[in-house]
Design a protein around this motif. Structure first.
Motif, PDB file in Angstrom:
ATOM      1  N   GLU A 306     -10.595 -39.654 -28.768  1.00  0.00           N
ATOM      2  CA  GLU A 306     -10.032 -39.375 -27.457  1.00  0.00           C
ATOM      3  C   GLU A 306     -10.379 -40.596 -26.431  1.00  0.00           C
ATOM      4  OE1 GLU A 306     -11.456 -35.607 -25.613  1.00  0.00           O
ATOM      5  OE2 GLU A 306     -11.896 -34.803 -27.742  1.00  0.00           O
ATOM      6  N   TRP A 325      -2.021 -42.360 -23.203  1.00  0.00           N
ATOM      7  CA  TRP A 325      -3.350 -42.971 -23.773  1.00  0.00           C
ATOM      8  C   TRP A 325      -3.321 -44.421 -24.016  1.00  0.00           C
ATOM      9  CZ3 TRP A 325      -0.474 -39.299 -26.482  1.00  0.00           C
ATOM     10  CH2 TRP A 325       0.222 -39.841 -27.571  1.00  0.00           C
ATOM     11  N   ALA A 357      -7.939 -36.526 -24.582  1.00  0.00           N
ATOM     12  CA  ALA A 357      -7.357 -35.161 -25.299  1.00  0.00           C
ATOM     13  C   ALA A 357      -5.993 -35.189 -25.485  1.00  0.00           C
ATOM     14  CB  ALA A 357      -7.695 -34.204 -24.110  1.00  0.00           C
ATOM     15  N   ARG A 360      -5.646 -37.269 -28.748  1.00  0.00           N
ATOM     16  CA  ARG A 360      -6.367 -36.430 -30.052  1.00  0.00           C
ATOM     17  C   ARG A 360      -5.399 -35.541 -30.657  1.00  0.00           C
ATOM     18  NH1 ARG A 360     -10.811 -35.060 -33.067  1.00  0.00           N
ATOM     19  NH2 ARG A 360     -10.899 -32.997 -33.400  1.00  0.00           N
TER      20      ARG A 360
END
Length: 385
Positions: A306, A325, A357, A360
């Protein structure tokens, strides 16, 4: 199936993806053993100890001679053809004498092995190609990075002979398919064990930048040191070892950067380092000899943990370093890299956690080692069928 992994070295610490894939195949019920050219100098302590391993040249000269006599008597035409091909192959790379391959060829027949799989299109791939021709057992090949771009020795011959070829990103697939149009090239991502790479504590939200990889030119860590020099208050930690260690230390001293070179770590230690970091930097470049990374496994491990990822817009990285991300910078541009790192570190903690998150979840959907290995297994089973 009974599968033989044909490798240059086992179990190399920097090649955790080989161990992960082997274990995933075993979880699917396949029997996997290893034939390697050499014992790894930097062994992965987490490699399974119950895997049967045979090493080239481990037996006595008498054993090799008996195996060679058996092989020539059983497959005289294949042995003669191997001799002719060796004359062509040795123009580009060293070719092992047939007597050193003969014990493994005999072992394949005695064990009833059904498939050979080589990692890296280097020496082990040539061994697998020859063992396949000598034994009649099909072989597949996973090509990675240096073996494609920096040292493509006899690459076309290896690709053409393989029943199927795997590689870890679309960039590589396009390159290999153009090189060998008749070869079936499959994208199989080098996956992550998301149970092993899972956060145990929430992201702290500090200013620690982590980089993981061998200390070689293509990783671009010298660019990262220059970038961090423009970012006061940022802590830089680099995990890995290699020939550029002294150069990186000198560069950091000149730039006034406090960098921690942690050396090579085990997979569990890398996991802990990722948990302590705030951003993973992967500033890869194309090295002067043409070498380059494809889609480093540690990027997907960081995403499973994460973390935000800042990487160069190079080779396969744009395929997984995505918004929200991921941030990309032009390769070799320290100022652009510093700006991207700054944007990542300035994001509010809750934004970082939400983006992490999502990262992931992407890994679970697109880079899970069991899912990717199942896809590979299906291709292998189809080849056998």
């Amino acid at each position: 199936m009974r599968i033989v992994f044909v490798l240059d070295q086992w179990p190399e610490l920097s090649e955790t993806f080989v161990v992960n894939e082997l274990q995933a195949l075993r979880r699917r019920g396949h029997h996997v053993r290893v034939h390697a050219r050499a014992q790894a100098a930097r062994a992965n302590p987490e490699a399974p100890v119950d895997v049967e391993v045979s090493l080239s040249g481990a037996g006595s000269p008498a054993t090799a001679a008996r195996a060679l006599a058996w092989l020539v008597a059983r497959h005289p035409c294949a042995c003669a053809l191997d001799l002719v091909r060796r004359l062509r192959w040795r123009r580009e790379e060293w070719v092992r004498p047939l007597r050193s391959l003969a014990p493994e060829a005999r072992r394949i027949a005695q064990r009833g092995d059904e498939h050979l799989h080589a990692h890296f299109a280097a020496g082990a791939a040539l061994d697998a190609r020859r063992l396949s021709a000598l034994s009649g057992v099909p072989f597949t090949l996973t090509a990675h990075a240096y073996d494609i771009f920096a040292s493509p020795r006899n690459l076309r011959a290896k690709l053409d002979a393989a029943s199927a070829v795997f590689t870890g990103c679309d960039y590589n697939v396009a390159h290999l398919q153009a090189l060998a149009p008749r070869t079936r090239v499959h994208k199989i991502v080098m996956g992550v064990d998301t149970d092993a790479f899972r956060r145990s504590v929430p992201l702290a939200g500090g200013r620690t930048v982590l980089a993981v990889g061998r200390l070689v030119e293509k990783k671009g860590f010298h660019v990262l040191v220059d970038a961090v020099a423009e970012m006061p208050g940022v802590r830089l930690r680099i995990v890995g070892d290699g020939p550029m260690r002294r150069e990186l230390l000198r560069r950091a001293a000149r730039a006034g950067v406090a960098v921690q070179l942690a050396g090579a770590l085990t997979p569990a230690e890398v996991c802990r380092a990722l948990e302590e970091a705030d951003v993973l930097a992967m500033p890869c470049i194309v090295a002067r000899d043409g070498d380059r990374d494809s889609m480093p496994v540690v990027v997907k491990e960081a995403m499973a943990m994460e973390l935000l990822v800042v990487a160069s817009d190079e080779v396969g990285l744009p395929e997984c370093v995505l918004e929200p991300w991921g941030l990309l910078a032009p390769p070799g541009d320290a100022k652009a890299l510093a700006a991207a790192l700054g944007r990542a570190l300035e994001r509010p903690l809750q934004d970082r956690r939400r983006a992490g998150a999502t990262a992931r979840q992407w890994v679970q959907d697109h880079a899970d080692v069991d899912v990717e290995t199942a896809r590979m297994s299906a291709v292998i089973e189809g080849v056998r069928g």
